[in-house]
Write a protein that holds these residues in place. Structure first.
Motif, PDB file in Angstrom:
ATOM      1  N   ARG A  99      -2.379   2.918  -6.880  1.00 31.29           N
ATOM      2  CA  ARG A  99      -2.727   2.652  -5.492  1.00 31.29           C
ATOM      3  C   ARG A  99      -2.265   3.799  -4.612  1.00 31.29           C
ATOM      4  N   THR A 152      -6.179  -6.013  -6.891  1.00 31.25           N
ATOM      5  CA  THR A 152      -7.094  -5.081  -7.526  1.00 31.25           C
ATOM      6  C   THR A 152      -6.861  -5.022  -9.025  1.00 31.25           C
ATOM      7  N   ASP A 200     -11.974   1.553  -2.348  1.00 29.18           N
ATOM      8  CA  ASP A 200     -11.127   0.794  -1.424  1.00 29.18           C
ATOM      9  C   ASP A 200     -11.566  -0.640  -1.209  1.00 29.18           C
ATOM     10  N   ASP A 201     -12.819  -0.962  -1.549  1.00 31.62           N
ATOM     11  CA  ASP A 201     -13.395  -2.236  -1.123  1.00 31.62           C
ATOM     12  C   ASP A 201     -13.469  -3.223  -2.284  1.00 31.62           C
ATOM     13  N   PRO A 209       0.818  -1.206   0.000  1.00 33.21           N
ATOM     14  CA  PRO A 209       0.000   0.000   0.000  1.00 33.21           C
ATOM     15  C   PRO A 209       0.855   1.260   0.000  1.00 33.21           C
ATOM     16  N   LYS A 249      -6.839   2.369  -6.373  1.00 32.09           N
ATOM     17  CA  LYS A 249      -7.190   1.522  -5.237  1.00 32.09           C
ATOM     18  C   LYS A 249      -6.667   2.169  -3.960  1.00 32.09           C
ATOM     19  N   VAL A 250      -7.526   2.267  -2.948  1.00 33.62           N
ATOM     20  CA  VAL A 250      -7.131   2.846  -1.671  1.00 33.62           C
ATOM     21  C   VAL A 250      -6.901   1.707  -0.681  1.00 33.62           C
ATOM     22  N   GLY A 251      -5.672   1.550  -0.219  1.00 31.20           N
ATOM     23  CA  GLY A 251      -5.361   0.507   0.744  1.00 31.20           C
ATOM     24  C   GLY A 251      -4.862  -0.769   0.094  1.00 31.20           C
ATOM     25  N   ASP A 264      -4.316   5.596   1.898  1.00 31.61           N
ATOM     26  CA  ASP A 264      -5.431   5.886   2.800  1.00 31.61           C
ATOM     27  C   ASP A 264      -6.175   7.129   2.330  1.00 31.61           C
ATOM     28  N   GLY A 274     -13.841   4.928   3.535  1.00 35.12           N
ATOM     29  CA  GLY A 274     -12.508   4.424   3.254  1.00 35.12           C
ATOM     30  C   GLY A 274     -11.804   5.153   2.123  1.00 35.12           C
ATOM     31  N   VAL A 275     -12.499   6.106   1.504  1.00 35.32           N
ATOM     32  CA  VAL A 275     -11.920   6.881   0.398  1.00 35.32           C
ATOM     33  C   VAL A 275     -11.999   8.371   0.717  1.00 35.32           C
TER      34      VAL A 275
END
Length: 275
Positions: free
Chosen positions: A252, A247, A222-223, A11, A241-243, A255, A42-43
Motif C-alpha cells: 500500500r 484490498t 486505488d479503486d 494508508p 493499493k493506493v489509498g 497517494d 487516483g494513481v
C-alpha cells in the motif's frame, strides 16, 4: 474475490522506503521481462473535481518513460474510455491501453490501429440511449451531479456533491436503472457506473499478460474496480493499493505522489540492473 484484511493497514504504512515494499521492488526489478500496469485516476493523476481536468503527475510520466526506455512493458488500465485514456496519459511509445474496465483494448498504443473498439448492436444502442435518458431525468433535480457517456455504458459522478446529495443521487440512479436488469452496476470513488458489457480490469490485465508474456507484473490501483486486477496477481507479482480501504493487494502507498516515488525507485533499480 478474496480480500486480504491483513493488508488493509493505515494508508502509507507500506509506502516507499518500507522494508517489505523495497524488497519486493528489488526482486521484481531483477527479472528481465516485466510489465508495469497502472490505473490512471487516483494513481498517476491526482483526483480533481472535473474529470476532464485530470492529468498525470509530471514526475510519474518521467519515471514511466524511463522504465519504457529500459525495456519494461507499460500498460494503462482504466475505467476511462480508450480514446480519452490515450489522449491524456502522456504514454511512451508502444504502451498498451485498456479502457472502459477492460471492454476496450489497444495492444499498440502508438496509433490505436489494432484497438478493440466497442461496437454495439442496434438493440444495445437502443437500451443504452434509454438508460442514459432515464438517468438524466432521475438526476435532473439533484445538484452537483452529472453523467458521463461511455461506449457501452453511463457513469453517474457525484464528486462535487455533499454526502446527502451524493447518497440521494446514487439511490435515484439505481431506481432509474431497475428496468435494465442485465446492466452491470459498479460503484467506485464518487461514481456509479452502469455498463451493458460485463468486463473488468482483471480480464483486461489477463489479456495484456497473455499477449506480452512478462515474467512478473506490477499493478497499482486505488479503486474498488481495481480489486479484480489485484485478485488475479501471482506470487511473483507486485500489487500496490493506493489509498485506504480493504484490498487484495500485498502493498500500500498513500497517494499518487508515493506512486511516483515507487516508479522512480523502480526505474533506478532497472537501470542499475541493465547498467
Amino acid at each position: 474475490m478474496t480480500i486480504n484484511p491483513g493488508h488493509s493497514r493505515n494508508p502509507g504504512s507500506d509506502g516507499p522506503g518500507s522494508a517489505e515494499l523495497d524488497a519486493a521492488l528489488r526482486q521484481f526489478a531483477q527479472r528481465p521481462q516485466i510489465l508495469v500496469a497502472l490505473d490512471f485516476d487516483g494513481v498517476l493523476a491526482p483526483f480533481v473535481r472535473d474529470p476532464d481536468a485530470a492529468a498525470p503527475m509530471p514526475s510519474s510520466v518521467a519515471a514511466v518513460h524511463r522504465l519504457s526506455r529500459a525495456g519494461v512493458h507499460i500498460a494503462y488500465i482504466s475505467g476511462r474510455p480508450l480514446a480519452d485514456l490515450r489522449s491524456r496519459a502522456e504514454a511512451p511509445a508502444g504502451a498498451v491501453f485498456v479502457g472502459s474496465h477492460g471492454a476496450e483494448v489497444a495492444m499498440n498504443g502508438d496509433d490505436g490501429a489494432d484497438a478493440d473498439a466497442v461496437e454495439l448492436s442496434t438493440d444495445e444502442a437502443d437500451r443504452l440511449a434509454a438508460l442514459n435518458s432515464r438517468l438524466a431525468s432521475a438526476l435532473s433535480r439533484t445538484p452537483n451531479t452529472w453523467l458521463e457517456s461511455k461506449p457501452a455504458g453511463v457513469v453517474v459522478h457525484t464528486r462535487g456533491a455533499d454526502e446527502d446529495e451524493a447518497a440521494r443521487a446514487l439511490e435515484q440512479a439505481r431506481e432509474a436503472a431497475a428496468d435494465f436488469p442485465t446492466v452491470k452496476v459498479t460503484k467506485g470513488h464518487h461514481v456509479l457506473e452502469f455498463a451493458l458489457r460485463h468486463s473488468n480490469k482483471g480480464e483486461g490485465l489477463s489479456r495484456v499478460r497473455s499477449s506480452l508474456r512478462p515474467e512478473a507484473v506490477l499493478f497499482a490501483g486505488d479503486d474498488t474496480t481495481d480489486e479484480d486486477a489485484f485478485a488475479i496477481l501471482r506470487p511473483e507479482d507486485v500489487g500496490i493499493k493506493v489509498g485506504p480501504g480493504e484490498t487484495a493487494a500485498r502493498y500500500r502507498v498513500r497517494d499518487p505522489q508515493q506512486v511516483s516515488d515507487v516508479l522512480e525507485q523502480l526505474a533506478e533499480l532497472v537501470e542499475s540492473r541493465d547498467g
